[in-house]
Design an enzyme around this catalytic site. Structure first.
Site, PDB file in Angstrom:
ATOM      1  N   HIS A 158      50.001  28.948  66.697  1.00 59.09           N
ATOM      2  CA  HIS A 158      50.017  28.501  65.299  1.00 59.09           C
ATOM      3  C   HIS A 158      49.320  29.526  64.384  1.00 59.09           C
ATOM      4  CE1 HIS A 158      51.283  24.548  66.795  1.00 59.09           C
ATOM      5  NE2 HIS A 158      50.325  24.689  67.709  1.00 59.09           N
ATOM      6  N   SER A 279      51.674  54.543  48.615  1.00 55.41           N
ATOM      7  CA  SER A 279      52.091  53.885  47.377  1.00 55.41           C
ATOM      8  C   SER A 279      52.244  54.928  46.276  1.00 55.41           C
ATOM      9  CB  SER A 279      51.043  52.845  46.967  1.00 55.41           C
ATOM     10  OG  SER A 279      51.226  52.438  45.636  1.00 55.41           O
ATOM     11  N   LYS A 285      46.557  53.289  49.799  1.00 52.98           N
ATOM     12  CA  LYS A 285      47.388  52.466  50.676  1.00 52.98           C
ATOM     13  C   LYS A 285      48.140  53.285  51.712  1.00 52.98           C
ATOM     14  CE  LYS A 285      49.571  48.904  49.542  1.00 52.98           C
ATOM     15  NZ  LYS A 285      50.854  48.356  49.120  1.00 52.98           N
ATOM     16  N   GLU A 292      58.507  46.846  58.536  1.00 55.13           N
ATOM     17  CA  GLU A 292      59.057  46.070  57.415  1.00 55.13           C
ATOM     18  C   GLU A 292      60.568  46.252  57.323  1.00 55.13           C
ATOM     19  OE1 GLU A 292      55.166  45.939  54.442  1.00 55.13           O
ATOM     20  OE2 GLU A 292      56.834  47.280  53.972  1.00 55.13           O
TER      21      GLU A 292
END
Length: 471
Positions: A158, A279, A285, A292
């Site tokens: 979970h 970025s 970043k 992704e």
């Protein structure tokens, strides 16, 4: 301006240019040209074998087809939209090369069984290649597992901390998923490797062909027993796309974990510069683009599966022009799965580094050893459910006090139950928690070491070799 017709003199007029463009498939079925040439060579040889054409005519046809293959490979054969499809393009060029004998190639054959043959030859080879990509992916998983057999990582249910596990155990779970993918594709390959050549348009042919002879030349294991089924069956393509979708499910699940693990909140892995981007506005970043994109492309493959199912669900026997729509979905599905497998293999091999110190701290800062306290009491004869409830209470009180189970004194343990002794601290230490789970298939180090040996044996002794040469 109207386009020249490409079929019989049954038609007096020619197609409207817009309909020519709408009807044409040459823009995408050129992907099949090498397979079309291979299938045509086998057909020509079969025609000679059965006496339908002479051996000399077959030799000229085969020579012309091989010349087209070389022209295509060197960029000198680039049929345009006026050729309608790859089959007509090859036949026209063949006739230019060898003359009127080229017109004999289509004897006892229809485009319906021809394209069915081409697409099976294509998919058979792609399945072989994808199975090898799966092996490469599995090897990358094994390499990490070997290095991290005794590295601990929080295990989740979970998405909540559950129990600590071996990192190798976690990675080998994906090995097992990939092994099922490999096996599934092998089963689908067998059902793909059936020849429709000779089924004709739908009803067979009046010529004395030998379908088994041409099937043998093409390394097909069987021939279709029903000509209607042979030209209209696309079950194998749907099965492949189903297997491809499951491959993408597995890659997407791993991708999701990589994305989470690379976040500052988890910080379980570091992304190397070879597989991450930055970025355009935030210089600090480092983005997990590879996982992704894999996660995103998963929906694309799912869509192709749904497209094929929808395509087939209402088609009456036998061939219908709708089936032209099977190719773009299949071609893109194949390419997407292959590039995603390749990208994830590279990501595993060179794109991530596990932060072992952070992982060690992570498994020591929670209550994921609570089950082991209950197991400890159960091993001393206390009913497990009673032990479970006792541990629930101590977790509750420890949370209120801002303590972990390891921080409790022996006196506090014995106030909970007199069965606790000093060895409770060893029993709940993360490393012992993992080592103790030595049931078959569990995360205990002995079990994981055995699983790793089995995984390496699969890679070492069952390496997949292409069963059929591509051409």
């Amino acid at each position: 301006m109207t386009a020249k017709k490409t079929w019989s003199d049954r038609f007096e007029g020619s197609l409207h240019p817009t309909i020519v463009e709408f009807n044409a498939s040459i823009g995408f079925d050129i992907e099949l040209i090498e397979y079309d040439l291979t299938g045509s060579i086998a057909h020509a040889k079969m025609l000679a074998y059965t006496g339908i054409i002479t051996p000399a005519e077959a030799d000229r046809l085969v020579s012309g087809l091989e010349q087209i293959r070389q022209e295509y490979r060197t960029g000198n054969f680039n049929p345009g939209i006026d050729q309608e499809d790859v089959h007509f393009a090859v036949e026209r060029r063949l006739t230019e090369i060898v003359g009127d004998v080229g017109k004999k190639l289509h004897t006892a054959r229809s485009r319906n069984d021809q394209v069915g043959t081409d697409i099976r030859l294509y998919l058979r080879q792609q399945i072989d290649d994808i199975r090898q990509e799966i092996r490469n992916f599995q090897q990358a998983l094994v390499n990490h597992a070997e290095n991290h057999l005794e590295t601990l990582i929080p295990g989740y249910t979970h998405l909540q901390r559950a129990q600590p596990i071996s990192l190798a155990h976690h990675l080998l779970a994906y090995f097992q998923m990939a092994e099922r993918d490999h096996q599934r594709l092998g089963e689908i390959r067998a059902r793909t490797n059936i020849s429709p050549l000779g089924c004709g348009a739908l009803a067979g042919t009046t010529f004395p062909i030998d379908r088994h002879y041409s099937a043998n030349l093409l390394d097909f294991e069987q021939v279709y027993n029903n000509s209607l089924d042979g030209v209209s069956d696309r079950d194998f393509a749907i099965e492949f796309m189903t297997a491809a979708s499951l491959i993408m499910v597995h890659l997407s699940r791993l991708s999701e974990e990589m994305i989470l693990w690379s976040s500052q909140e988890f910080s379980f892995i570091t992304l190397t510069d070879s597989c991450a981007t930055g970025s355009s506005i935030m210089p600090q970043k480092k983005n997990p683009d590879v996982p992704e994109l894999v996660r995103g492309k998963t929906g694309r493959v799912f869509g192709h599966l749904q497209a094929l199912l929808t395509l087939m669900k209402g088609l009456p026997l036998a061939y219908n022009k709708d089936l032209q729509e099977d190719k773009e979905a299949l071609f893109d599905g194949v390419k997407t799965v292959r590039i995603c497998l390749q990208a994830m293999t590279v990501l595993l091999a060179t794109g991530i580094q596990f932060k072992t110190d952070r992982l060690a701290n992570a498994v020591a800062e929670d209550f994921s050893n609570a089950t082991d306290v209950a197991d400890y009491l159960a091993s001393k004869g206390i009913p497990f459910r009673e032990a479970y409830n006792l541990v629930g209470k101590v977790v509750k009180s420890s949370l209120a006090a801002g303590k972990l189970l390891k921080d409790l004194t022996l006196t506090e343990w014995q106030e909970l139950h007199p069965a606790f002794e000093a060895d409770i601290y060893d029993a709940i230490a993360p490393r012992q928690v993992v080592a103790a789970r030595n049931s078959y298939g569990g995360t205990g180090f002995e079990q994981v070491r055995s699983a790793l040996i089995q995984a390496k044996a699969i890679l070492d002794h069952r390496k997949f070799a292409s069963e059929t040469p591509p051409f």
